[in-house]
Scaffold this motif. Structure first.
Motif, PDB file in Angstrom:
ATOM      1  N   ARG A  46       0.778  -1.230   0.000  1.00 51.99           N
ATOM      2  CA  ARG A  46       0.000   0.000   0.000  1.00 51.99           C
ATOM      3  C   ARG A  46       0.813   1.285   0.000  1.00 51.99           C
ATOM      4  N   THR A  47       2.083   1.265   0.440  1.00 50.95           N
ATOM      5  CA  THR A  47       2.870   2.497   0.503  1.00 50.95           C
ATOM      6  C   THR A  47       4.338   2.214   0.215  1.00 50.95           C
ATOM      7  N   LEU A  48       5.154   3.246   0.275  1.00 52.84           N
ATOM      8  CA  LEU A  48       6.592   3.134   0.004  1.00 52.84           C
ATOM      9  C   LEU A  48       7.323   2.581   1.224  1.00 52.84           C
ATOM     10  N   HIS A  49       8.494   2.015   0.989  1.00 53.19           N
ATOM     11  CA  HIS A  49       9.321   1.543   2.092  1.00 53.19           C
ATOM     12  C   HIS A  49      10.045   2.698   2.773  1.00 53.19           C
ATOM     13  N   HIS A  50      10.423   3.711   2.003  1.00 56.36           N
ATOM     14  CA  HIS A  50      11.161   4.851   2.570  1.00 56.36           C
ATOM     15  C   HIS A  50      10.921   6.088   1.710  1.00 56.36           C
ATOM     16  N   ASP A  51      11.222   7.251   2.279  1.00 51.25           N
ATOM     17  CA  ASP A  51      11.071   8.515   1.559  1.00 51.25           C
ATOM     18  C   ASP A  51      12.149   8.600   0.485  1.00 51.25           C
TER      19      ASP A  51
END
Length: 187
Positions: free
Chosen positions: A90-95
């Protein structure tokens, strides 16, 4: 002559494969060529294609008619699909930051329920990718071509803990425990 066993539903397989992809038209540009006797108009299309399971691509197509330009762009996008690792799907692992020409973007992972907070071309990329929670900001050019390419530059820099562990020759738990320790000291 005997009937062929395997050739009967080739077109059906192609339609099934195409239907798994979600394609989004990001931008259409009308271009004019001045010739003796007037102007000849053409169209350029920018399309983002994804399977909403972690694969996404973009394509650019040019033609004299809009549908033909969109078709060419879609085919180009399907040829250039990239896989992006997502945390919990659903989202990124890191910025991460991305850049292409004057287009600069910042992508940040987000907690569940945040949704897609991104503008225009970046939103199309995230929806096609199947990402549900992300915060993104465009800090440079608002040109859709540069924004999409900068977003792809950022997504290609994304690394999962599994890939980092494999590259370093460590276990995934070692990588994640170090991350938890850094989060605890930051608070």
């Amino acid at each position: 002559m005997a009937p062929r066993e395997h050739g009967g539903d080739r077109g059906k397989d192609r339609d099934d494969r195409d239907s798994e992809f979600l394609d989004k038209l990001v931008h259409i540009n009308r271009v004019a060529k001045v010739v003796k006797g007037g102007k000849r108009f053409g169209f350029a299309a920018l399309v983002v294609v994804g399977d909403q399971k972690g694969r996404v691509g973009f394509g650019h197509g040019k033609a004299r008619e809009v549908p033909e330009a969109v078709r060419k762009a879609t085919e180009s996008a399907k040829r250039g699909l990239v896989r992006v690792p997502l945390r919990e799907g659903r989202t990124l692992h890191h910025d991460v930051d991305g850049r292409w020409g004057a287009g600069k973007v910042v992508l940040r992972s987000a907690p569940p329920g945040t949704g897609i907070i991104a503008g225009g071309p970046m939103r199309a990329v995230f929806e096609s990718l199947g990402m549900q929670d992300v915060v993104a900001k465009s800090k440079g050019s608002s040109n859709p071509y540069n924004m999409v390419r900068a977003t792809f530059d950022a997504l290609k820099k994304q690394a999962s803990p599994r890939a980092v562990a494999a590259r370093r020759g460590k276990k995934v738990s070692d990588i994640l425990s170090r991350r938890r320790d850094q989060d605890a000291t930051a608070e």
